[in-house]
Enzyme design. Structure first.
Site, short mmCIF file in Angstrom:
data_model
loop_
_atom_site.label_atom_id
_atom_site.label_comp_id
_atom_site.label_asym_id
_atom_site.label_seq_id
_atom_site.Cartn_x
_atom_site.Cartn_y
_atom_site.Cartn_z
N LYS A 188 -9.41 -5.86 0.69
CA LYS A 188 -8.63 -6.86 -0.05
C LYS A 188 -7.26 -7.06 0.59
O LYS A 188 -6.65 -8.12 0.46
CB LYS A 188 -8.53 -6.47 -1.52
CG LYS A 188 -8.03 -5.07 -1.81
CD LYS A 188 -6.54 -4.95 -1.88
CE LYS A 188 -6.10 -3.53 -2.12
NZ LYS A 188 -4.64 -3.36 -2.20
N THR A 245 -3.41 -8.33 -5.39
CA THR A 245 -2.81 -8.18 -4.07
C THR A 245 -2.55 -9.53 -3.41
O THR A 245 -1.59 -9.68 -2.65
CB THR A 245 -3.72 -7.33 -3.16
OG1 THR A 245 -4.09 -6.14 -3.86
CG2 THR A 245 -3.01 -6.92 -1.88
#
Length: 338
Positions: A188, A245
């Site tokens: 990610k 994120t």
């Protein structure tokens, strides 16, 4: 129970606070005495300004002090220091010590998952688990409600970790899919750098949503190829961590990407962020794992080209947009594994 956290960065400190809140005897270890002294004297980590560290959390740079009588060892160091730190702990921890990795990433040289590295060093008999999820240190340290996944191949170990960490502000789920949880935690970051680059280029929400969704598909494809479960990537350690994120002001990976999108060279952007940008290392590992497994990962490939080969981000996006048309349900397996 005595719990020692190895790694005194923002995340290690936040984890130490969670464990202290739960009534454990906590020691926070730093490799560097100067760093330990600053935290010990100020009772505050410079990376978490305004967050007080209770006086009964011991802060030390002495490994023997941190390992003595520790029933739980939490490894919270950056990816590049994980192997070295684990090697230092070998022989210092008791045989029944529970070892928990809260670091997120993939080792840059061996492209190895962290729990595999730890197992290889400490031995197959070690009790090892991994924690991941959408948990920015800045918010966990402020006791803002958060949730994560504790993963271990041994369900009993995962439950022990759940009981150790869980409280009214920090919710913990269990999983036996270590591969899925650790891959989600690492990959990610690559997508977050890519999303930041698009933001820096002035692209809109459509572009970032496209990258996040198709990036998630790449993550799931690799997860399945490596023996993990695609469903894990739909949970906290995959989709949840990807959302936070890619979109948060706290995200180092996103901030680095924004700087690159605005024209700053990748290496300089890493320095400007002022802390470890794990997606930079993970991009290299993702490329190697993609080649090793034969899994197509075009977004991660272009991220690598921008970060390591100096490719123009606009050209990288054109390359992605110019790929041949495909079905989102290709192969009858759905978007997750196409």
């Amino acid at each position: 129970m005595k719990v020692s956290v190895f790694g005194s960065g923002a995340w290690g400190t936040a984890i130490a606070l969670v464990l202290h809140d739960n009534g454990h005897e906590v020691t926070l270890w730093s490799k560097f005495e100067e760093e330990a002294a600053v935290i010990r004297d100020a009772r505050e980590n410079p990376l978490l300004k305004g967050v007080s560290i209770p006086k009964d959390i011991a802060v030390t740079s002495q490994l023997d002090e941190a390992t003595a009588e520790a029933g739980v060892a939490v490894i919270a160091v950056p990816s590049f220091a994980l192997r070295e730190t684990t090697e230092a702990l070998k022989g210092e921890l008791s045989a029944d010590c529970l070892v928990i990795c809260v670091s997120k990433g993939i080792e840059k040289d061996a492209s190895a998952l962290f729990t595999d590295i730890i197992t290889g060093i400490l031995g197959a008999g070690a009790r090892i688990a991994s924690i991941s999820g959408p948990t920015h240190a800045e918010e966990v340290a402020l006791r803002i409600p958060s949730a994560c996944v504790a993963a271990s191949r041994d369900p009993g170990v995962a439950q022990q970790v759940q009981e150790l960490f869980m409280n009214e502000r920090f919710r913990v789920y269990t999983s036996t899919d270590v591969i899925g949880v650790e891959l989600g935690a690492a990959l990610k970051n690559v997508i977050a750098i890519s999303a930041g680059i698009c933001d820096g280029l002035g692209y809109g929400d459509n572009t970032i949503a496209m990258l996040m969704t198709r990036g998630l598909a790449e993550m799931a494809r690799l997860c399945v190829a490596m023996g993990g479960h695609k469903e894990t990537l739909a949970g906290l350690a995959g989709l949840g961590d990807l959302i936070v994120t890619c979109g948060s002001r706290h995200s180092r990976n996103r901030r680095a990407g924004v700087l690159i999108g605005k024209g700053m060279p990748a290496v300089e952007a890493m320095r400007e962020v002022g802390a470890v940008v794990e997606g930079y290392y993970a991009a290299k590992a993702a490329r190697e794992l993609s080649a090793k497994t034969g899994v197509s990962m075009p977004i991660c490939e272009e991220a690598y080209n921008v970060l390591y080969e100096g490719k123009d981000p606009v050209e990288a996006m054109a390359q992605l947009m110019g790929r041949s048309g495909k079905s989102e349900q290709s192969g009858g397996e759905g978007a997750w594994v196409m």
